[in-house]
Design a protein around this motif. Sequence first.
Motif, mmCIF file in Angstrom:
data_model
loop_
_atom_site.group_PDB
_atom_site.id
_atom_site.type_symbol
_atom_site.label_atom_id
_atom_site.label_comp_id
_atom_site.label_asym_id
_atom_site.label_seq_id
_atom_site.Cartn_x
_atom_site.Cartn_y
_atom_site.Cartn_z
ATOM 1 N N ASP A 163 1.200 -1.368 0.020
ATOM 2 C CA ASP A 163 -0.174 -0.558 0.121
ATOM 3 C C ASP A 163 1.110 0.496 -0.089
ATOM 4 O O ASP A 163 1.475 1.239 1.197
ATOM 5 N N HIS A 164 0.855 1.722 -0.968
ATOM 6 C CA HIS A 164 1.105 3.579 -0.879
ATOM 7 C C HIS A 164 0.280 4.368 -1.265
ATOM 8 O O HIS A 164 0.451 5.207 -2.531
ATOM 9 N N LEU A 165 -1.442 4.133 -1.492
ATOM 10 C CA LEU A 165 -2.111 5.143 -1.352
ATOM 11 C C LEU A 165 -2.152 5.003 -2.632
ATOM 12 O O LEU A 165 -3.006 5.255 -3.753
ATOM 13 N N LEU A 236 11.560 -3.993 -3.056
ATOM 14 C CA LEU A 236 10.856 -3.426 -1.957
ATOM 15 C C LEU A 236 11.173 -2.235 -2.246
ATOM 16 O O LEU A 236 11.966 -1.807 -1.333
ATOM 17 N N THR A 237 10.082 -1.073 -2.354
ATOM 18 C CA THR A 237 9.941 0.538 -2.587
ATOM 19 C C THR A 237 8.534 0.663 -2.374
ATOM 20 O O THR A 237 7.598 0.549 -2.753
ATOM 21 N N ASP A 238 8.484 2.181 -1.504
ATOM 22 C CA ASP A 238 7.306 3.070 -1.521
ATOM 23 C C ASP A 238 6.010 2.016 -1.034
ATOM 24 O O ASP A 238 5.304 2.116 -1.479
ATOM 25 N N ASN A 276 3.226 9.981 4.366
ATOM 26 C CA ASN A 276 4.193 9.964 2.995
ATOM 27 C C ASN A 276 3.820 7.988 2.137
ATOM 28 O O ASN A 276 4.077 8.401 1.303
ATOM 29 N N TYR A 277 3.397 7.549 3.296
ATOM 30 C CA TYR A 277 4.099 5.862 2.905
ATOM 31 C C TYR A 277 5.058 5.239 2.749
ATOM 32 O O TYR A 277 5.037 4.484 1.644
ATOM 33 N N HIS A 278 5.895 6.140 3.465
ATOM 34 C CA HIS A 278 7.063 5.355 2.573
ATOM 35 C C HIS A 278 8.057 4.480 4.079
ATOM 36 O O HIS A 278 6.986 4.277 5.596
ATOM 37 N N MET A 279 8.743 4.236 4.542
ATOM 38 C CA MET A 279 9.109 3.823 5.853
ATOM 39 C C MET A 279 10.836 4.795 6.986
ATOM 40 O O MET A 279 11.454 5.615 5.684
ATOM 41 N N THR A 280 10.966 4.402 7.613
ATOM 42 C CA THR A 280 11.834 4.769 8.349
ATOM 43 C C THR A 280 13.210 3.902 7.921
ATOM 44 O O THR A 280 12.784 2.179 7.819
#
Length: 331
Positions: A163-165, A236-238, A276-280
Amino acid sequence: MAIRFRVLGAAGSDNALHVEIDSGHAVSRLLFDCGEGCLGALAPSDVLAIDHVFFSHFHMDHVAGFDGFFRMNFAREGNNNRIWGPPGTGKILHHRFRSYLWNLHENLGATWRVSEIGETEVQTWRHELPEAFETAHEEAAMVREGRVILEEEDFIVEAMALDHLTVSMAYKVTEKTRWNIDPERLAALGMRPGAWLKSLKDPVALPDDAMVEGRRAGELRAELLVATPGDSVAYLTDFLLDEAAAAKLVPWLSGCGHVVCESQYRVADVELAQKNYHMTSAQVATLARDAGVKELVLFHVSGRYVAEERAALLEEAREVFPGARFPEGWM
């Protein structure tokens, strides 16, 4: 056999992943996303040899370099003009093909296939250059077996929707298990190497009840063949790494050799990451630790960070998962 991979693009810029699967008798080349300027890191011969392009999603920073790829390959004949992506890929790529003026194409014979990955099936459309890509010819849908979308002689590709919107597709490439002859066992049986050993590895060519060198093939397989699991790399991204995503990803990535994963934000910017539907860095590293992967390669880092901050981001990840690193040349 071996998997080689290279993250394309610079820190804080668009990125992509180039993967080669070398079976010893052939090399398959895969490209994951195609950010602006990324292909400049590859030799033209490498770009021309890419067999499959896999898109995670169609935000600009993941597709801005596609025009360069297509310009080099649009007239390429053969069966290796393959593009894959999430729902909506078919419509987007058809518009992309049709966005150019075609008036010198009649004697060119290239065929392109675009596959759209759904939860239970993969839908493919065929596009013909001699038709100026006018029509998207729908082909029979392929029912997915688990998460597998592509199976070749030497490897498989799996996909998972995140899910990234919008749907952002994660991919995993895994070499198939290799069967090798144990030379010590062969010697202990008093048998000599020969062409028959190659046939022994293929139960279709040599059924278990067939006789070879005075023994049943099935018995010899059990005594002589040693399984060597293949290597694997995931892209894997976004996406939003929440509990639901982690519950799917941890078992899927379990034992994966190499995970190439976005790390847009530092720990202090977790609110931005969620918004922003990202990761740390720490979230990505926790995923790698929980899945027991061998190596974590961080990429797709936000351009908001200067070199010193990127180094700190990496250290945040290593505090959780010591096997984290940046791509070569990023430090």
